[in-house]
Motif scaffolding. Structure first.
Motif, PDB file in Angstrom:
ATOM      1  N   ARG A 244       0.859  -1.192   0.000  1.00  0.00           N
ATOM      2  CA  ARG A 244       0.000   0.000   0.000  1.00  0.00           C
ATOM      3  C   ARG A 244       0.892   1.238   0.000  1.00  0.00           C
ATOM      4  O   ARG A 244       2.108   1.153   0.234  1.00  0.00           O
ATOM      5  N   HIS A 245       0.288   2.394  -0.248  1.00  0.00           N
ATOM      6  CA  HIS A 245       1.048   3.648  -0.206  1.00  0.00           C
ATOM      7  C   HIS A 245       1.474   3.938   1.232  1.00  0.00           C
ATOM      8  O   HIS A 245       0.713   3.735   2.183  1.00  0.00           O
ATOM      9  N   SER A 246       2.693   4.371   1.379  1.00  0.00           N
ATOM     10  CA  SER A 246       3.236   4.635   2.712  1.00  0.00           C
ATOM     11  C   SER A 246       2.632   5.908   3.297  1.00  0.00           C
ATOM     12  O   SER A 246       2.458   6.917   2.599  1.00  0.00           O
ATOM     13  N   TYR A 247       2.300   5.848   4.583  1.00  0.00           N
ATOM     14  CA  TYR A 247       1.815   7.028   5.285  1.00  0.00           C
ATOM     15  C   TYR A 247       2.990   7.927   5.716  1.00  0.00           C
ATOM     16  O   TYR A 247       2.828   9.135   5.892  1.00  0.00           O
ATOM     17  N   GLU A 248       4.153   7.310   5.908  1.00  0.00           N
ATOM     18  CA  GLU A 248       5.307   8.051   6.411  1.00  0.00           C
ATOM     19  C   GLU A 248       6.090   8.717   5.290  1.00  0.00           C
ATOM     20  O   GLU A 248       6.622   9.823   5.465  1.00  0.00           O
ATOM     21  N   VAL A 249       6.193   8.028   4.154  1.00  0.00           N
ATOM     22  CA  VAL A 249       6.975   8.565   3.027  1.00  0.00           C
ATOM     23  C   VAL A 249       6.049   8.690   1.822  1.00  0.00           C
ATOM     24  O   VAL A 249       5.854   7.724   1.077  1.00  0.00           O
ATOM     25  N   PRO A 250       5.431   9.830   1.619  1.00  0.00           N
ATOM     26  CA  PRO A 250       4.510  10.008   0.483  1.00  0.00           C
ATOM     27  C   PRO A 250       5.176   9.662  -0.843  1.00  0.00           C
ATOM     28  O   PRO A 250       6.334   9.986  -1.076  1.00  0.00           O
ATOM     29  N   GLY A 251       4.427   8.985  -1.700  1.00  0.00           N
ATOM     30  CA  GLY A 251       4.944   8.624  -3.007  1.00  0.00           C
ATOM     31  C   GLY A 251       5.649   7.295  -3.051  1.00  0.00           C
ATOM     32  O   GLY A 251       6.024   6.820  -4.128  1.00  0.00           O
ATOM     33  N   SER A 252       5.871   6.674  -1.898  1.00  0.00           N
ATOM     34  CA  SER A 252       6.527   5.366  -1.864  1.00  0.00           C
ATOM     35  C   SER A 252       5.526   4.302  -1.427  1.00  0.00           C
ATOM     36  O   SER A 252       4.420   4.601  -0.960  1.00  0.00           O
ATOM     37  N   LEU A 253       5.929   3.043  -1.612  1.00  0.00           N
ATOM     38  CA  LEU A 253       5.066   1.914  -1.266  1.00  0.00           C
ATOM     39  C   LEU A 253       5.578   1.231  -0.001  1.00  0.00           C
ATOM     40  O   LEU A 253       6.786   1.180   0.250  1.00  0.00           O
ATOM     41  N   HIS A 254       4.642   0.682   0.740  1.00  0.00           N
ATOM     42  CA  HIS A 254       4.958  -0.007   2.001  1.00  0.00           C
ATOM     43  C   HIS A 254       4.463  -1.443   1.909  1.00  0.00           C
ATOM     44  O   HIS A 254       3.314  -1.686   1.521  1.00  0.00           O
ATOM     45  N   ALA A 255       5.327  -2.402   2.251  1.00  0.00           N
ATOM     46  CA  ALA A 255       4.937  -3.812   2.248  1.00  0.00           C
ATOM     47  C   ALA A 255       4.103  -4.111   3.494  1.00  0.00           C
ATOM     48  O   ALA A 255       4.551  -3.899   4.616  1.00  0.00           O
ATOM     49  N   VAL A 256       2.882  -4.614   3.297  1.00  0.00           N
ATOM     50  CA  VAL A 256       2.006  -4.977   4.413  1.00  0.00           C
ATOM     51  C   VAL A 256       2.580  -6.209   5.109  1.00  0.00           C
ATOM     52  O   VAL A 256       3.076  -7.135   4.451  1.00  0.00           O
ATOM     53  N   SER A 257       2.525  -6.248   6.416  1.00  0.00           N
ATOM     54  CA  SER A 257       3.097  -7.373   7.159  1.00  0.00           C
ATOM     55  C   SER A 257       2.410  -8.676   6.769  1.00  0.00           C
ATOM     56  O   SER A 257       1.209  -8.684   6.465  1.00  0.00           O
ATOM     57  N   PRO A 258       3.163  -9.796   6.751  1.00  0.00           N
ATOM     58  CA  PRO A 258       2.559 -11.089   6.384  1.00  0.00           C
ATOM     59  C   PRO A 258       1.380 -11.467   7.273  1.00  0.00           C
ATOM     60  O   PRO A 258       0.426 -12.092   6.806  1.00  0.00           O
ATOM     61  N   GLU A 259       1.453 -11.093   8.562  1.00  0.00           N
ATOM     62  CA  GLU A 259       0.361 -11.446   9.472  1.00  0.00           C
ATOM     63  C   GLU A 259      -0.970 -10.885   8.990  1.00  0.00           C
ATOM     64  O   GLU A 259      -2.010 -11.537   9.109  1.00  0.00           O
ATOM     65  N   VAL A 260      -0.930  -9.672   8.434  1.00  0.00           N
ATOM     66  CA  VAL A 260      -2.159  -9.034   7.960  1.00  0.00           C
ATOM     67  C   VAL A 260      -2.433  -9.403   6.498  1.00  0.00           C
ATOM     68  O   VAL A 260      -3.533  -9.828   6.142  1.00  0.00           O
ATOM     69  N   GLY A 261      -1.424  -9.253   5.659  1.00  0.00           N
ATOM     70  CA  GLY A 261      -1.623  -9.462   4.225  1.00  0.00           C
ATOM     71  C   GLY A 261      -1.974 -10.888   3.858  1.00  0.00           C
ATOM     72  O   GLY A 261      -2.900 -11.131   3.081  1.00  0.00           O
ATOM     73  N   LEU A 262      -1.242 -11.865   4.413  1.00  0.00           N
ATOM     74  CA  LEU A 262      -1.500 -13.254   4.052  1.00  0.00           C
ATOM     75  C   LEU A 262      -2.813 -13.743   4.635  1.00  0.00           C
ATOM     76  O   LEU A 262      -3.494 -14.576   4.036  1.00  0.00           O
ATOM     77  N   GLU A 263      -3.188 -13.234   5.816  1.00  0.00           N
ATOM     78  CA  GLU A 263      -4.484 -13.603   6.382  1.00  0.00           C
ATOM     79  C   GLU A 263      -5.611 -13.136   5.469  1.00  0.00           C
ATOM     80  O   GLU A 263      -6.609 -13.836   5.272  1.00  0.00           O
TER      81      GLU A 263
END
Length: 326
Positions: free
Chosen positions: A54-73
């Motif tokens: 998803r888009h990063s909240y901390e660094v605008p314009g960059s992408l953030h990898a969702v943690s496996p615990e949340v994303g894979l579930e």
């Protein structure tokens, strides 16, 4: 490792790299993974579709990898929903095939590929001849519930003979047989000698397919001894074999414990919910499940309590609201 969840190897590699190197962008990831930037961008598009980035909240314009615990579930939940939808399609196909069988049998025609069998004696004699001549495989729907001691005693030598000849025996029973010690002991005995046994909550009709060339099914599911039809037409056999394979794939192996679907229901409970919504009585539900009326009533009452419903109609409405009916 994530292929079963719809993640190809390149996409998985990009996802893993993003988890371990959070500050790297497309160019750095491409260098690290020895990929082109186009391949990395395509992988990021796929990860975005799967909600793994998803888009990063901390660094605008960059992408953030969702943690496996949340994303894979989330991916697992989506896959369970797809499996539930597939099961609904299987049930619809099963019902359509059962209707076709009944309509075909009811015509009592002498058309090529159809042989009428009247009465239990004629049915058993014809089945005996088919069993004697079988060469490769027997596939069976057995919706009759528990076996009597006499039926088991008669079946043991016949099944032993077939298995010793190298015939493959695949049989689908109702889940209810797991609760009958005598029947379960016999099925475990048969399984130990090479027979393949699976169970489902409900079956559309009794059906026996021999060597994929002949199928025998009753004219009426309510009175299987009254009459039957033997079908040998190529198109009909193709449909019957496809129906069996579809149910076989969704059935539980005998050694597998009861499982619960995405709604938290066992296969039997899910079947009862659908039958309740269709307006079936306890007696009709019991017959479909191969259980006593008391057991069917107990399961129905438990589901109504779980749904906080005061009537069967209200239970059907609430089940539909929760998406239990597909």
């Amino acid at each position: 490792m994530l292929a079963a969840l719809g993640v190809d190897p390149v996409t998985e590699a990009v996802y893993r790299a993003m988890l371990n190197h959070t500050a790297e962008g497309v160019t750095e990831l491409a260098v690290r993974l020895e990929l082109s930037e186009g391949e990395v961008r395509r992988a990021l598009d796929r990860l975005s579709e799967l909600a793994l980035v998803r888009h990063s909240y901390e660094v605008p314009g960059s992408l953030h990898a969702v943690s496996p615990e949340v994303g894979l579930e989330s991916l697992l939940a989506r896959q369970q929903a797809e499996l539930a939808a597939q099961q609904q399609r299987v049930e619809a196909s099963r019902a359509a095939a059962a209707q076709l069988i009944a309509e075909h049998a009811a015509r009592r025609t002498t058309a090529p590929g159809v042989e009428q069998l009247t009465g239990i004696d004629e049915i058993r004699d014809r089945l005996a001849r088919l069993t004697r001549d079988v060469a490769d495989e027997v596939m069976t729907f057995a919706p009759d519930g528990e076996h009597t001691a006499q039926a088991i005693a008669a079946a043991r030598p016949l099944n032993t003979s077939l298995l010793e000849r190298g015939v493959r025996l695949r049989t689908i029973y109702l889940d209810s047989v797991r609760n009958n010690p005598r029947t379960l002991e016999y099925l475990e005995w048969l399984s130990g000698r090479g027979g393949e046994i699976r169970t489902v909550a409900t079956l559309p009709t009794r059906l026996i397919i021999v060597d994929r060339r002949v199928a025998v099914c009753p004219v009426s599911s309510n009175d299987t001894a009254a009459g039957a039809v033997l079908l040998s037409g190529q198109g009909t056999l193709t449909a019957m074999c496809a129906l069996f394979e579809s149910v076989w794939q969704s059935a539980k192996p005998l050694a597998e414990n009861s499982r619960r679907g995405p709604e938290g229901l066992t296969d039997t409970e899910a079947a009862v919910v659908k039958l309740l919504a269709e307006g079936h009585t306890d007696e009709a539900i019991a017959k479909r499940l191969g259980v006593s009326s008391r057991t069917a009533r107990r399961i129905a009452t438990g589901l109504m309590h779980h749904l906080n419903a005061r009537s069967r109609f209200e239970a059907g409405v609430r089940a539909a609201q929760r998406g239990w009916l597909g």
